[in-house]
Design a protein around this motif. Structure first.
Motif, PDB file in Angstrom:
ATOM      1  N   ASP A 153      36.974  40.198  37.407  1.00 42.10           N
ATOM      2  CA  ASP A 153      36.380  38.972  36.891  1.00 42.10           C
ATOM      3  C   ASP A 153      36.365  37.977  38.046  1.00 42.10           C
ATOM      4  OD1 ASP A 153      35.387  36.876  35.420  1.00 42.10           O
ATOM      5  OD2 ASP A 153      37.044  36.823  33.983  1.00 42.10           O
ATOM      6  N   ILE A 154      35.267  37.966  38.807  1.00 42.82           N
ATOM      7  CA  ILE A 154      35.232  37.187  40.043  1.00 42.82           C
ATOM      8  C   ILE A 154      33.968  36.359  40.170  1.00 42.82           C
ATOM      9  CG2 ILE A 154      36.694  38.782  41.355  1.00 42.82           C
ATOM     10  CD1 ILE A 154      34.122  39.982  42.517  1.00 42.82           C
TER      11      ILE A 154
ATOM     12  N   LYS B 186      31.623  49.791  34.889  1.00 37.96           N
ATOM     13  CA  LYS B 186      30.591  48.966  34.264  1.00 37.96           C
ATOM     14  C   LYS B 186      30.849  47.505  34.598  1.00 37.96           C
ATOM     15  CE  LYS B 186      30.173  52.099  30.341  1.00 37.96           C
ATOM     16  NZ  LYS B 186      30.273  52.243  28.886  1.00 37.96           N
ATOM     17  N   VAL B 187      29.856  46.866  35.235  1.00 37.46           N
ATOM     18  CA  VAL B 187      29.986  45.481  35.655  1.00 37.46           C
ATOM     19  C   VAL B 187      28.731  44.712  35.247  1.00 37.46           C
ATOM     20  CG1 VAL B 187      30.250  43.946  37.646  1.00 37.46           C
ATOM     21  CG2 VAL B 187      31.448  46.139  37.608  1.00 37.46           C
ATOM     22  N   HIS B 188      28.954  43.501  34.720  1.00 36.06           N
ATOM     23  CA  HIS B 188      27.853  42.603  34.345  1.00 36.06           C
ATOM     24  C   HIS B 188      27.836  41.459  35.352  1.00 36.06           C
ATOM     25  CE1 HIS B 188      25.045  40.556  31.705  1.00 36.06           C
ATOM     26  NE2 HIS B 188      25.769  39.461  31.843  1.00 36.06           N
TER      27      HIS B 188
ATOM     28  N   ARG C  59      23.837  36.283  44.025  1.00 37.57           N
ATOM     29  CA  ARG C  59      24.846  36.046  45.068  1.00 37.57           C
ATOM     30  C   ARG C  59      25.641  34.755  44.832  1.00 37.57           C
ATOM     31  NH1 ARG C  59      25.201  38.814  49.777  1.00 37.57           N
ATOM     32  NH2 ARG C  59      23.790  40.560  50.009  1.00 37.57           N
ATOM     33  N   GLU C  60      25.176  33.893  44.009  1.00 38.36           N
ATOM     34  CA  GLU C  60      25.896  32.651  43.696  1.00 38.36           C
ATOM     35  C   GLU C  60      26.365  32.670  42.244  1.00 38.36           C
ATOM     36  OE1 GLU C  60      26.668  30.399  45.979  1.00 38.36           O
ATOM     37  OE2 GLU C  60      25.533  31.480  47.509  1.00 38.36           O
ATOM     38  N   GLY C  61      26.679  33.842  41.745  1.00 38.75           N
ATOM     39  CA  GLY C  61      27.019  33.975  40.331  1.00 38.75           C
ATOM     40  C   GLY C  61      28.427  34.466  40.090  1.00 38.75           C
ATOM     41  N   ALA C  62      28.529  35.396  39.158  1.00 39.71           N
ATOM     42  CA  ALA C  62      29.830  35.941  38.760  1.00 39.71           C
ATOM     43  C   ALA C  62      29.658  37.404  38.381  1.00 39.71           C
ATOM     44  CB  ALA C  62      30.396  35.159  37.584  1.00 39.71           C
ATOM     45  N   ALA C  63      30.758  38.146  38.513  1.00 40.26           N
ATOM     46  CA  ALA C  63      30.766  39.559  38.138  1.00 40.26           C
ATOM     47  C   ALA C  63      31.985  39.820  37.274  1.00 40.26           C
ATOM     48  CB  ALA C  63      30.802  40.444  39.382  1.00 40.26           C
ATOM     49  N   LYS C  64      31.774  40.543  36.172  1.00 39.67           N
ATOM     50  CA  LYS C  64      32.879  40.863  35.279  1.00 39.67           C
ATOM     51  C   LYS C  64      32.709  42.296  34.797  1.00 39.67           C
ATOM     52  CE  LYS C  64      35.527  39.327  31.349  1.00 39.67           C
ATOM     53  NZ  LYS C  64      35.771  38.285  30.370  1.00 39.67           N
TER      54      LYS C  64
ATOM     55  N   GLY D 202      33.683  32.304  46.134  1.00 41.96           N
ATOM     56  CA  GLY D 202      33.691  33.689  45.663  1.00 41.96           C
ATOM     57  C   GLY D 202      33.551  34.695  46.783  1.00 41.96           C
ATOM     58  N   THR D 203      33.668  35.960  46.405  1.00 36.81           N
ATOM     59  CA  THR D 203      33.458  37.053  47.356  1.00 36.81           C
ATOM     60  C   THR D 203      31.965  37.383  47.388  1.00 36.81           C
ATOM     61  OG1 THR D 203      34.223  39.254  48.007  1.00 36.81           O
ATOM     62  CG2 THR D 203      33.872  38.893  45.652  1.00 36.81           C
ATOM     63  N   ASN D 204      31.590  38.419  48.107  1.00 33.53           N
ATOM     64  CA  ASN D 204      30.180  38.792  48.172  1.00 33.53           C
ATOM     65  C   ASN D 204      30.050  40.306  48.084  1.00 33.53           C
ATOM     66  OD1 ASN D 204      30.225  39.876  51.017  1.00 33.53           O
ATOM     67  ND2 ASN D 204      30.821  37.757  51.427  1.00 33.53           N
ATOM     68  N   PRO D 205      28.849  40.802  47.830  1.00 35.38           N
ATOM     69  CA  PRO D 205      28.651  42.247  47.673  1.00 35.38           C
ATOM     70  C   PRO D 205      29.095  43.067  48.878  1.00 35.38           C
ATOM     71  CG  PRO D 205      26.747  41.077  46.844  1.00 35.38           C
ATOM     72  CD  PRO D 205      27.609  40.050  47.526  1.00 35.38           C
TER      73      PRO D 205
END
Length: 150
Positions: free
Chosen positions: A42-43, A23-25, A30-35, A54-57
């Motif tokens: 948490d990146i 589960k990821v929010h 592409r210029e955001g964050a994923a947690k 940051g990294t990318n998809p």
């Protein structure tokens, strides 16, 4: 949620038991964050080719596919009674591309099995490509090239 719209697609294969749910929010695209819900991921995210930190998809997908494919190699090698070299690894490249139908992905997996015979390497990689969930998910949907170095 009271006001929600659900889009669903059924796969040809049936699922009898869920083993894990990641589960990821994500915010900001592409210029955001994923947690992740457990906090282990948490990146920051940034578009490929930008100055963002940051990294990318595409990198995340390549990492996930590499890990899953290597796991499938290990499981299949054990089943086939093939001893894998300690240096066994998978390097994956995922391209974000455009074509006649808009944006698309394509991938190249470089499987490294130094010292393994050609027959054993072919057997474990073919079996892994048939059993890895990422390979199954992309089968017939994107261009995939698998190269094996022995």
């Amino acid at each position: 949620m009271e006001n929600q719209i659900v889009f669903a697609a059924k796969a040809a294969a049936s699922v009898s038991k869920v083993l894990y749910t990641g589960k990821v929010h994500v915010t900001g695209g592409r210029e955001g964050a994923a947690k992740s819900s457990d906090g282990r991921l948490d990146i920051n995210l940034s578009s490929p080719g930008t100055s963002g930190q940051g990294t990318n998809p595409e990198q995340l997908f390549a990492a996930g596919w590499s890990a899953c494919f290597l796991g499938a190699i290990q499981i299949n090698a054990s089943t086939l009674k093939i001893k894998l070299p300690v240096e066994t690894s998978v390097d994956t490249e995922v391209d974000l591309a455009t074509g006649d139908e808009g944006y698309a992905l394509q991938a190249r997996l470089q499987v490294n099995l130094p010292g393994l015979s050609q027959d054993d390497a072919a057997s474990v990689v073919q079996a892994a490509h048939q059993t890895c969930p990422y390979s199954k998910a992309t089968k017939g949907n994107i261009n995939v090239e698998i190269t094996v170095a022995i």
